[in-house]
Write an enzyme that holds these catalytic residues in place. Sequence first.
Site, mmCIF file in Angstrom:
data_model
loop_
_atom_site.group_PDB
_atom_site.id
_atom_site.type_symbol
_atom_site.label_atom_id
_atom_site.label_comp_id
_atom_site.label_asym_id
_atom_site.label_seq_id
_atom_site.Cartn_x
_atom_site.Cartn_y
_atom_site.Cartn_z
ATOM 1 N N GLU A 125 0.862 -1.193 0.000
ATOM 2 C CA GLU A 125 0.000 0.000 0.000
ATOM 3 C C GLU A 125 0.885 1.225 0.000
ATOM 4 O O GLU A 125 2.063 1.151 0.351
ATOM 5 C CB GLU A 125 -0.851 0.018 1.286
ATOM 6 C CG GLU A 125 -2.225 -0.546 1.102
ATOM 7 C CD GLU A 125 -3.075 -0.446 2.365
ATOM 8 O OE1 GLU A 125 -2.569 -0.020 3.419
ATOM 9 O OE2 GLU A 125 -4.253 -0.805 2.279
ATOM 10 N N HIS A 244 -9.899 11.535 4.424
ATOM 11 C CA HIS A 244 -9.770 10.834 3.142
ATOM 12 C C HIS A 244 -10.127 11.848 2.059
ATOM 13 O O HIS A 244 -11.167 12.513 2.156
ATOM 14 C CB HIS A 244 -10.732 9.643 3.097
ATOM 15 C CG HIS A 244 -10.403 8.692 1.987
ATOM 16 N ND1 HIS A 244 -10.625 8.993 0.669
ATOM 17 C CD2 HIS A 244 -9.829 7.471 1.994
ATOM 18 C CE1 HIS A 244 -10.219 7.985 -0.079
ATOM 19 N NE2 HIS A 244 -9.728 7.044 0.707
ATOM 20 N N ARG A 290 -1.892 12.013 0.804
ATOM 21 C CA ARG A 290 -3.316 12.136 1.119
ATOM 22 C C ARG A 290 -3.708 13.529 1.628
ATOM 23 O O ARG A 290 -4.701 14.103 1.195
ATOM 24 C CB ARG A 290 -3.636 11.151 2.241
ATOM 25 C CG ARG A 290 -4.689 10.172 1.884
ATOM 26 C CD ARG A 290 -5.020 9.333 3.102
ATOM 27 N NE ARG A 290 -5.532 8.045 2.647
ATOM 28 C CZ ARG A 290 -6.026 7.120 3.437
ATOM 29 N NH1 ARG A 290 -6.060 7.301 4.740
ATOM 30 N NH2 ARG A 290 -6.477 5.994 2.942
ATOM 31 N N HIS A 349 -11.749 10.455 8.390
ATOM 32 C CA HIS A 349 -11.568 9.021 8.176
ATOM 33 C C HIS A 349 -10.997 8.336 9.417
ATOM 34 O O HIS A 349 -11.380 7.233 9.750
ATOM 35 C CB HIS A 349 -10.605 8.848 7.005
ATOM 36 C CG HIS A 349 -10.546 7.465 6.463
ATOM 37 N ND1 HIS A 349 -11.668 6.767 6.077
ATOM 38 C CD2 HIS A 349 -9.493 6.646 6.209
ATOM 39 C CE1 HIS A 349 -11.310 5.577 5.621
ATOM 40 N NE2 HIS A 349 -10.002 5.466 5.707
ATOM 41 N N ARG A 384 -1.400 8.759 10.389
ATOM 42 C CA ARG A 384 -1.385 7.294 10.439
ATOM 43 C C ARG A 384 -0.888 6.699 9.126
ATOM 44 O O ARG A 384 -1.280 7.125 8.046
ATOM 45 C CB ARG A 384 -2.803 6.809 10.691
ATOM 46 C CG ARG A 384 -3.016 5.326 10.542
ATOM 47 C CD ARG A 384 -4.497 5.004 10.579
ATOM 48 N NE ARG A 384 -5.179 5.469 9.393
ATOM 49 C CZ ARG A 384 -5.949 4.701 8.615
ATOM 50 N NH1 ARG A 384 -6.140 3.434 8.919
ATOM 51 N NH2 ARG A 384 -6.539 5.195 7.567
HETATM 52 C C1 LIG Z 1 -14.235 2.978 5.547
HETATM 53 C C2 LIG Z 1 -13.046 2.663 6.413
HETATM 54 C C3 LIG Z 1 -11.990 1.891 5.916
HETATM 55 C C4 LIG Z 1 -10.876 1.598 6.726
HETATM 56 N N1 LIG Z 1 -9.874 0.781 6.248
HETATM 57 C C5 LIG Z 1 -8.857 0.416 7.084
HETATM 58 C C6 LIG Z 1 -7.871 -0.537 6.673
HETATM 59 O O1 LIG Z 1 -7.939 -1.075 5.566
HETATM 60 N N2 LIG Z 1 -6.868 -0.863 7.541
HETATM 61 C C7 LIG Z 1 -6.768 -0.298 8.782
HETATM 62 O O2 LIG Z 1 -5.833 -0.636 9.532
HETATM 63 N N3 LIG Z 1 -7.698 0.586 9.209
HETATM 64 C C8 LIG Z 1 -8.739 0.940 8.401
HETATM 65 N N4 LIG Z 1 -9.685 1.826 8.841
HETATM 66 C C9 LIG Z 1 -9.615 2.263 10.250
HETATM 67 C C10 LIG Z 1 -10.028 1.109 11.160
HETATM 68 O O3 LIG Z 1 -11.135 0.436 10.590
HETATM 69 C C11 LIG Z 1 -10.410 1.582 12.560
HETATM 70 O O4 LIG Z 1 -9.435 2.432 13.076
HETATM 71 C C12 LIG Z 1 -10.559 0.384 13.513
HETATM 72 O O5 LIG Z 1 -11.455 -0.541 12.948
HETATM 73 C C13 LIG Z 1 -11.044 0.834 14.860
HETATM 74 O O6 LIG Z 1 -11.410 -0.309 15.624
HETATM 75 P P1 LIG Z 1 -12.084 -0.080 17.031
HETATM 76 O O7 LIG Z 1 -12.429 -1.419 17.566
HETATM 77 O O8 LIG Z 1 -11.262 0.833 17.836
HETATM 78 O O9 LIG Z 1 -13.419 0.751 16.692
HETATM 79 P P2 LIG Z 1 -14.723 0.309 15.887
HETATM 80 O O10 LIG Z 1 -14.483 -0.843 15.017
HETATM 81 O O11 LIG Z 1 -15.285 1.542 15.268
HETATM 82 O O12 LIG Z 1 -15.710 -0.186 17.049
HETATM 83 C C14 LIG Z 1 -16.218 0.711 18.005
HETATM 84 C C15 LIG Z 1 -17.335 0.016 18.762
HETATM 85 O O13 LIG Z 1 -17.782 0.851 19.831
HETATM 86 C C16 LIG Z 1 -19.198 0.992 19.768
HETATM 87 N N5 LIG Z 1 -19.527 2.249 20.432
HETATM 88 C C17 LIG Z 1 -19.245 3.517 20.078
HETATM 89 N N6 LIG Z 1 -19.687 4.374 21.012
HETATM 90 C C18 LIG Z 1 -20.271 3.617 21.982
HETATM 91 C C19 LIG Z 1 -20.917 3.919 23.204
HETATM 92 N N7 LIG Z 1 -21.055 5.170 23.642
HETATM 93 N N8 LIG Z 1 -21.420 2.886 23.940
HETATM 94 C C20 LIG Z 1 -21.310 1.600 23.524
HETATM 95 N N9 LIG Z 1 -20.678 1.270 22.366
HETATM 96 C C21 LIG Z 1 -20.169 2.263 21.620
HETATM 97 C C22 LIG Z 1 -19.508 0.892 18.288
HETATM 98 O O14 LIG Z 1 -20.873 0.601 18.042
HETATM 99 C C23 LIG Z 1 -18.575 -0.261 17.921
HETATM 100 O O15 LIG Z 1 -19.122 -1.485 18.340
HETATM 101 C C24 LIG Z 1 -10.802 2.134 8.041
HETATM 102 C C25 LIG Z 1 -11.846 2.918 8.526
HETATM 103 C C26 LIG Z 1 -12.959 3.181 7.731
HETATM 104 C C27 LIG Z 1 -14.075 4.020 8.298
#
Ligand SMILES: Cc1cc2nc3c(=O)[nH]c(=O)nc-3n(C[C@H](O)[C@H](O)[C@H](O)COP(=O)(O)OP(=O)(O)OC[C@H]3O[C@@H](n4cnc5c(N)ncnc54)[C@H](O)[C@@H]3O)c2cc1C
Length: 532
Positions: A125, A244, A290, A349, A384
């Site tokens: 990438e 993004h 970006r 993003h 990042r």
């Molecule tokens: C479109 C897109 C593409 C991406 N592609 C990549 C990639 O290819 N590679 C990469 O490394 N990163 C990528 N990222 C970034 C990456 O996906 C995220 O940084 C990562 O998934 C975050 O994981 P997390 O578990 O911290 O949060 P999340 O997966 O967002 O999970 C958060 C959780 O908390 C819950 N939540 C939120 N607020 C509350 C609350 N007040 N009470 C209870 N629950 C709550 C949500 O419902 C969810 O269940 C991408 C992001 C996006 C948006």
Amino acid sequence: MPSNTESIRPQSWQGIDDIVIIGGGLAGLFCALKLAPRPVTVLAAAPIGFGASSAWAQGGIAAAMSEGDTFDKHLADTVAAGAGTVDEKMARLMISEGPDRIRDLLAYGVPFDRDLEGKLLLSREAAHSERRIVRVKGDRAGKAIMEALIAAVRKTPSIRVMEGYVVEELISEGRFVSGVIARPDAGQSTTRVAFPARAVVLCSGGVGHLYQVTTNPTEARGAGVGMAARIGAVIADPEFVQFHPTAIDIGRDPAPLATEALRGDGATLVNRAGHRFMTDLHPDAELAPRDVVARGVFAEVQAGRGAFLDCTKAVGAHFPELFPTVYASCMEAGIDPVTQPIPVAPAVHYHMGGVLVDADGKTTIDGLWAAGEVTSTGVHGANRLASNSLLEAVVFAARIAENIKGMMPEPRLYEWPKSAGESDDLVTLEDSPQLAKLRRLMSANAGVIRTGEGLKTLIREIVALEEERGRTRVRFANMATTAKLIATAAYLREESRGGHYRSDCPEPREAFHHRTFITLKDADRIAAELVG
Ligand SMILES: Cc1cc2nc3c(=O)[nH]c(=O)nc-3n(C[C@H](O)[C@H](O)[C@H](O)COP(=O)(O)OP(=O)(O)OC[C@H]3O[C@@H](n4cnc5c(N)ncnc54)[C@H](O)[C@@H]3O)c2cc1C
């Protein structure tokens, strides 16, 4: 103790939960699995698999696992992307534990792509010097990882998943967290529920919906940073937000992505007059970094000239078969990308900043750990490196599980909060005029291009919004708190670096060659000075 005066009922299974995890994305579920067989309650705002950025990740996870690759090379790329403020010790730790966490994911059943000999297929990438991204069927990594983890979680009896519970407050006694308060029914219930716990792990994801245009799911509202800051946690680097450059601007919220691969294949960025504006701004034009492309697109949109991704020549008739997801999003909005340019705008993003944690995922508040996008571990610095965020989520979630197992705080007695009256005038947060205004103000003043004056105005407006906030006060207060921390840190950082660009100080400055550490008290003091 909880700040709200509404009725709070204890959960029906009286007692103290061992560990409560807030969030059912990659960080939350991975931590729950790593803690098994310890009893864990996962509270998720939406059904797991939905409402999480993790399920939407298209690229994959970065891990130095190919023959030519080394931890040093991955570290060098991470440090270069981070614009001078990466915590190298934390980044090295994350990178060196990456391969083991990939093996864990394989053991949980994630079907990463493999070659004919069964070896992991690693792809490359932008800004990675080696092939090191593990993927699933091209762009399905996030979905496949989440499907495998959800299946594993459902089979693990020690994990109790409570879906549709929106956590609104952390219960604190002095500098110790002793549980959480959540609102069931996806936050629509008039009654709140307390979950006393011996340890709380915050995994609530990003901040995209503090802004008008974002690629993040609706649940990514910055609630975690706000809740932690409101009980005194130190927040790090909140001003660093990654945009993004080419979200499809068709009025959908969240905005679908026009993948960077389109520009890689030769698609050009033009304004309404058909002028290819990126050639004026950078020798690499559409393939510039970006943040440079995001600023170019933003400037055209702001000036009213519009920004469009023209794929008609570079991709043309092959569009439906090569980019089916983007094609479907465009066609739904009545735009045929085979013959018409796609309207685009930069979208929030990823948040590099968040709740400050150490190598074990411990925050500055006893009893509170955090993992994933809600945190600032220091591994991303000011920007990042693509695919390092899923890696960060699994590495630190696993470290938290080890740490909690090794040093679980003693159980504490908990007094149930007394009921202080029901309220039946619940307004959904989505409909609140304050939220719409906050998002508009954040995009205009703490977005791709910022100025000191704009940030001052923003901070004053946030204070005014906090004062007029209505029935949805706790959830709105969490969002306003996070917005205030982003705005204040951006106001104080009089330079440009990584995801933070100030047109009134467009260069990096040595005086700011450091991370930001800020508390809500600091932000409130600065806001009070500005309000006068
Ligand atoms: C479109 C897109 C593409 C991406 N592609 C990549 C990639 O290819 N590679 C990469 O490394 N990163 C990528 N990222 C970034 C990456 O996906 C995220 O940084 C990562 O998934 C975050 O994981 P997390 O578990 O911290 O949060 P999340 O997966 O967002 O999970 C958060 C959780 O908390 C819950 N939540 C939120 N607020 C509350 C609350 N007040 N009470 C209870 N629950 C709550 C949500 O419902 C969810 O269940 C991408 C992001 C996006 C948006």
